[in-house]
Design an enzyme around this catalytic site. Structure first.
Site, mmCIF file in Angstrom:
data_model
loop_
_atom_site.group_PDB
_atom_site.id
_atom_site.type_symbol
_atom_site.label_atom_id
_atom_site.label_comp_id
_atom_site.label_asym_id
_atom_site.label_seq_id
_atom_site.Cartn_x
_atom_site.Cartn_y
_atom_site.Cartn_z
ATOM 1 N N SER A 260 0.832 -1.198 0.000
ATOM 2 C CA SER A 260 0.000 0.000 0.000
ATOM 3 C C SER A 260 0.867 1.249 0.000
ATOM 4 C CB SER A 260 -0.938 0.002 1.206
ATOM 5 O OG SER A 260 -0.190 0.302 2.369
ATOM 6 N N LYS A 261 0.196 2.376 -0.110
ATOM 7 C CA LYS A 261 0.875 3.673 -0.213
ATOM 8 C C LYS A 261 1.948 3.881 0.853
ATOM 9 C CE LYS A 261 -1.812 6.561 -3.048
ATOM 10 N NZ LYS A 261 -1.241 5.856 -4.200
#
Ligand code: GLU
Length: 487
Positions: A260-261
């Site tokens: 994820s980010k």
């Protein structure tokens, strides 16, 4: 099915994710390997989450990675349209067939009623499956509900389909990557295929499209395995040929959680903006599940295609090692032909006035600064001293290098001599050697002599080859900068 036809079917609810890029790549490789067709389909049935910007991003990212499709929304093909929202008139026809065959039924349950069912299941600690409350409604009952203003959704009747084509509730298929997979379809629950607003759900639209687009192999992430069981039943209920399925392990972050980010870039376009080369990125992505038979990891997509065998893809999850990607990227930067590199670096040099340099000087600057670059964007901080008249001196460089007596002596002597030098690299090389030699005789280390000059000219103690820097800057700028470092 004789022709191999595979597809990538992204939902445009975000920029193209590296995970989708890997799925696209494996489909592309499989098509190439088997002289098949690679198809792009945009799955935009969820209008609220769809945006044209994301669709454009998907197109651009796949193209940048070199994953060009044979059929798709922009290039067309015999089985279009290739955008689901343009196919809305197709799905009801097939829903009707399922209804008539008894493989689907109308469901009038309201969201509140369904919510209550779910809550009850949670309370009883049971996995929720739809109660089939609407399976056997009579025509009169349906008519009454319609009069109340209720619009039915269509649900797929799992037990009916399962009984029609299989001995018991266990459904099996031979996965191209994972081998035999099976599931008790009683656990799936009769799922909605057409919503009450007349639009298809993902599981239904995907089957209709794969069927009509004659998709022979469906290669996608393992998060779709439970969908695959549902989809197989729909194919069978429609009397269609079931494609072969292959499910890829997930891509996890180094800490083994979902990528994820917070781990770094996740969208292909983000990697590109950060200064990753798409050739490096696609090579890296190929290694998430696939390994080359000769152990040589650096490979072009064409080379990978020759060596690619779907059955050899790892069925387990892959770890996205950013460090390894960085290493690969720096390798690709080193290998890139200079003219290409010069172009690719330009977006990261917009803060400088490139017109200060001739093409030859720019070429030389890139040649002498490329070595330590991990990302293309690293160039921004690597080259400020090639531009402008003066130079910014780092505070420690001022105090630790330029302010010393030795440095001051070196710089004064440098100005005195260099004003008569030719500033081409070959000559500078010789002159500097003699220059250093003289100071060495006085007990000053060559390194220290060079530091003083470098510090005055670049404001730093480290950087590209000194003779190249001096030659690119030219005599006037160099002498001016050294003079301003002299107290
Ligand atoms: N639109 C689906 C997704 O983006 C495609 C899944 C599939 O390949 O069937 O996950």
């Amino acid at each position: 099915m004789s022709e191999v036809r595979v597809r990538i079917a992204p939902s445009p609810s975000g920029n193209l994710h590296v995970g989708t890029a890997r799925t696209a790549l494996f489909n592309y490789l499989f098509a190439k390997k088997n002289n098949g067709k690679f198809i792009l389909r945009i799955e935009d049935t969820d209008a609220e989450r769809t945006s044209q910007a994301y669709i454009d991003n998907i197109f651009d990212s796949l193209k940048a990675l070199g994953l060009n499709w044979d059929e798709g929304p922009d290039v067309g093909g015999d089985y279009g349209p290739y955008t689901q929202s343009e196919r809305f008139d197709i799905y009801p026809k097939y829903a009707q067939i399922l209804l008539e065959k008894g493989f689907a039924y109308e469901c009038f349950c309201t969201p509140e009623e369904l919510e209550a069912e779910k809550e009850l299941a949670t309370k009883n600690k049971q996995a929720y499956v739809y109660s089939k409350k609407c399976e056997n409604l009579t025509e009169e009952e349906k008519e009454k509900l319609r009069k109340e203003g209720r619009k039915p959704a269509l649900r797929f009747n799992i037990a009916k389909a399962q009984k029609a084509f299989h001995e018991n509730s266990i459904l099996k298929f031979d996965d191209l990557v994972k081998g035999e997979l099976h599931m008790d379809t009683d656990l799936l629950g009769d799922f909605v295929i057409m919503k009450s607003n007349g639009t298809p759900t993902y599981n239904f639209a995907v089957v209709i499209d794969d069927m009509l687009m004659k998709i022979s192999h469906v290669i996608r992430g393992e998060d779709h395995i439970s969908n695959t069981f549902k989809q197989i039943l729909i194919f069978e209920a429609l009397g269609a040929e079931v494609p072969r399925f292959g499910h890829l392990g997930m891509i996890l972050a180094p800490d083994r959680s979902k990528l994820s980010k917070r781990h770094g870039a996740t969208a292909v376009s983000e990697f590109v903006e950060k200064g990753y080369l798409t050739d490096a990125l696609i090579n890296f992505v190929a290694l998430l599940g696939w390994s080359p038979s000769d152990g040589q990891e650096i490979k072009t997509v064409d080379e990978i295609a020759q060596d690619f065998r779907i059955g050899e893809i790892s069925s387990s999850n892959s770890i996205f090692e950013y460090d390894k990607l960085n290493w690969m990227n720096s390798h690709y930067i080193k290998m890139l032909p200079i003219e290409e590199l010069k172009e690719k670096l330009k977006p990261y040099l917009t803060q400088y006035d490139l017109s200060e340099l001739t093409d030859a000087q720019y070429t030389r600057m890139v040649e002498v600064t490329r070595e330590p670059l991990t990302l293309l964007s690293d160039i921004t901080d690597a080259v400020p001293y090639f531009f402008g008249e003066g130079v910014e001196i780092e505070p420690e460089v001022q105090s630790d290098v330029l302010d010393t007596e030795t440095s001051q002596e070196v710089l004064k002597e440098f100005v005195a001599q260099a004003k008569d030098w030719e500033f081409d690299e070959e000559n500078l090389h010789e002159k500097l050697e003699v220059f250093r030699g003289k100071f060495k005789e006085k007990g000053i280390k060559p390194k220290v002599t060079m530091w003083a000059i470098r510090a005055a000219v670049t404001g730093r103690t480290r950087g590209a080859d000194m003779t190249a820097i001096l030659a690119i800057l030219g005599k006037d700028k160099v002498i001016a900068r050294v003079n301003s470092a002299i107290k």
